[in-house]
Design an enzyme around this catalytic site. Structure first.
Site, PDB file in Angstrom:
ATOM      1  N   ASP A  73       0.780  -1.113   0.009  1.00  0.00           N
ATOM      2  CA  ASP A  73      -0.116   0.035   0.015  1.00  0.00           C
ATOM      3  C   ASP A  73       0.811   1.134   0.153  1.00  0.00           C
ATOM      4  OD1 ASP A  73      -2.170  -1.708  -0.171  1.00  0.00           O
ATOM      5  OD2 ASP A  73      -2.782  -1.166   1.949  1.00  0.00           O
ATOM      6  N   GLU A 149      -4.377   9.914   4.378  1.00  0.00           N
ATOM      7  CA  GLU A 149      -4.557  11.083   5.425  1.00  0.00           C
ATOM      8  C   GLU A 149      -3.583  12.051   5.433  1.00  0.00           C
ATOM      9  OE1 GLU A 149      -1.790   8.405   6.567  1.00  0.00           O
ATOM     10  OE2 GLU A 149      -3.573   7.359   6.848  1.00  0.00           O
ATOM     11  N   THR A 189      -8.677   2.631   6.522  1.00  0.00           N
ATOM     12  CA  THR A 189      -8.321   1.216   7.112  1.00  0.00           C
ATOM     13  C   THR A 189      -6.880   1.423   7.186  1.00  0.00           C
ATOM     14  OG1 THR A 189      -8.156   0.941   4.669  1.00  0.00           O
ATOM     15  CG2 THR A 189     -10.105  -0.041   5.632  1.00  0.00           C
ATOM     16  N   GLY A 190      -6.373   2.551   7.350  1.00  0.00           N
ATOM     17  CA  GLY A 190      -4.766   2.836   7.483  1.00  0.00           C
ATOM     18  C   GLY A 190      -4.499   3.295   9.098  1.00  0.00           C
TER      19      GLY A 190
END
Length: 293
Positions: A73, A149, A189-190
């Site tokens: 990712d 983010e 989801t991080g």
């Protein structure tokens, strides 16, 4: 078919799978471009044909059909700094553990080409969050956006910082914490998830405010509309704090106002019909993995 290939230069275990991909691309007579530093790494490990290259500054344009990222990712988060607002669809081949963004197994690398040519995919648009021009930070240049983010966090201290927070010019609260995460649905989801934030479907039109280890224990993650303008100001014992856009970090002086908003463009992700966000959730978070089942 015009394809760009990118990977982290230290990822030696990707070489054999890149070779498989290049072989498959030859069968469909694709035009292939490889990121310059990655191409040099591949050439040093294995004899490969000559390919055109691109860099973060030049070589990509809107004529590309696909951008293939080799890694995890984190590699995809780096890839968006190459793609920017060109609208090139991105697919991730995971050479490590299963990721939320890089979901194609390295053993299935040939399927990346086959399923794309067969049309067995859909394009999913992912929103980004950016630092507004009025409060731009020089270190980030024109790559002032993040797919996962934007995080405000303490620097050079074990003391907490205070993050004064306004939404559309209305005061929300002052977080007394190690920092504050402003996450997109993709970023849910991080880092936000590890700090207790909710999982949000990628298509949701939302942003998440997640405090990092807040000392005011009633502070909880907050989901807001993605058309909200977020204004932040940090105070604390030290003179500076950190601002990070995904994995890119800058030092910013305390008291400086930082204004965040949803970016005016999206990143296009390729999602094959054999995969889905819900399937990734089940596999990654082990939902349903109960001995009673």
């Amino acid at each position: 078919m015009k394809v760009a290939i990118y990977g982290q230069t230290y990822s030696d275990n990707s070489v054999v799978y890149v070779s498989e991909l290049l072989d498959e691309l030859r069968t469909v007579s694709a035009q292939v471009y490889v990121e310059e530093a990655f191409y040099e790494m591949l050439s040093s490990k294995e004899s490969i044909a000559s390919y055109k290259t691109f860099t973060e500054a030049a070589g990509l344009d809107t004529s590309f059909d696909m951008f293939i990222s080799f890694g995890g990712d984190g590699t995809i988060l780096r890839a968006i700094t190459f793609v920017k607002d060109l609208g090139i669809p991105i697919i991730g081949v995971n050479t490590g553990r299963l990721g939320f963004l890089s979901t194609t197994k390295k053993e299935d690398v040939r399927k990346v080409v086959k399923e794309f040519v067969n049309g067995d995919y859909r394009i999913v648009e992912r929103s980004l969050v950016e630092i507004c021009a009025d409060s731009e930070i020089e270190e980030f240049g024109d790559v002032n956006y993040a797919l996962n983010e934007i995080t405000i966090s303490r620097k050079d201290t074990t003391s907490m910082i205070t993050v004064e927070t306004y939404l559309n010019d209305e005061y929300l609260t002052s977080y007394w914490a190690d920092g504050l995460i402003v996450a997109t649905p993709t970023g849910s989801t991080g880092y936000s998830l590890s700090c207790g934030g909710p999982v949000i479907a990628p298509s949701a039109k939302s942003l998440i405010l997640t405090p990092i280890a807040p000392h005011n224990l009633n502070a909880r993650p907050l989901v807001i509309s993605d058309d909200t303008i977020i204004r932040l100001k940090v105070s604390g014992r030290e003179e500076n704090h950190l601002v990070s856009l995904d994995s890119r970090i800058a030092t910013v002086e305390n008291g400086r106002e930082i204004i965040l908003q949803k970016a005016d463009f999206n990143i296009k992700m390729i999602e094959y019909t054999s995969e889905s966000f819900l399937k990734t959730l089940r596999n990654k978070l082990l939902w349903g993995e109960d001995r009673r089942n």
